[in-house]
Write a protein that holds these residues in place. Structure first.
Motif, mmCIF file in Angstrom:
data_model
loop_
_atom_site.group_PDB
_atom_site.id
_atom_site.type_symbol
_atom_site.label_atom_id
_atom_site.label_comp_id
_atom_site.label_asym_id
_atom_site.label_seq_id
_atom_site.Cartn_x
_atom_site.Cartn_y
_atom_site.Cartn_z
ATOM 1 N N GLU A 3 1.113 -1.155 0.074
ATOM 2 C CA GLU A 3 0.017 0.231 0.335
ATOM 3 C C GLU A 3 0.670 1.230 0.195
ATOM 4 N N ASN A 4 2.473 1.029 0.887
ATOM 5 C CA ASN A 4 3.062 2.214 1.158
ATOM 6 C C ASN A 4 4.278 1.847 -0.013
ATOM 7 N N THR A 5 4.473 1.413 -1.547
ATOM 8 C CA THR A 5 5.272 1.174 -1.775
ATOM 9 C C THR A 5 6.214 2.352 -2.008
ATOM 10 N N ALA A 41 7.050 4.910 -0.164
ATOM 11 C CA ALA A 41 7.292 4.922 1.362
ATOM 12 C C ALA A 41 8.635 3.967 1.409
#
Length: 109
Positions: A50-52, A54
């Motif tokens: 979901e936060n690749t 980051a």
């Protein structure tokens, strides 16, 4: 062997390789950080997916990796900021990581 696993963990971030990351983690993996605990490999990987950007965009510079048996401490820089992970290994997979880093504003002295 266990040190290679720790190197593979950091290599997965360097290579932006979620498949390699998944291979390093035990099903019962727990990750502790200043944000709290994530209590399974699937939950951790879901957060990464979901936060690749980051997770995979920071520059990581390993300073030291110290180990004894199935326990390791890695001291490193994330975009120039100090961090440390205590990494626990069992049966060829990482079971638990305690990550220590500062995530707020830098204090002025």
């Amino acid at each position: 062997m266990n040190r290679k696993l720790v190197d593979a963990w950091f290599g997965a971030f360097h290579n932006k390789d979620i498949v390699q990351l998944e291979r390093t983690l035990a099903e019962e993996f727990v990750h502790h950080s200043p944000f709290g605990a994530i209590k399974s490999r699937q939950a951790y990987l879901a957060l990464v997916r979901e936060n690749t950007e980051a997770f995979f965009s920071p520059t990581i510079e390993i300073l030291d990796i110290l180990g004894s048996g199935d326990k390791f401490a890695a001291r490193y820089l994330v975009n120039g900021n100090p961090a440390c992970d205590c990494i626990y290994v069992r049966d060829g997979q990482i079971t638990e990581i305690f990550s220590y880093y500062h995530y707020g504003e830098k204090p002025s002295f």
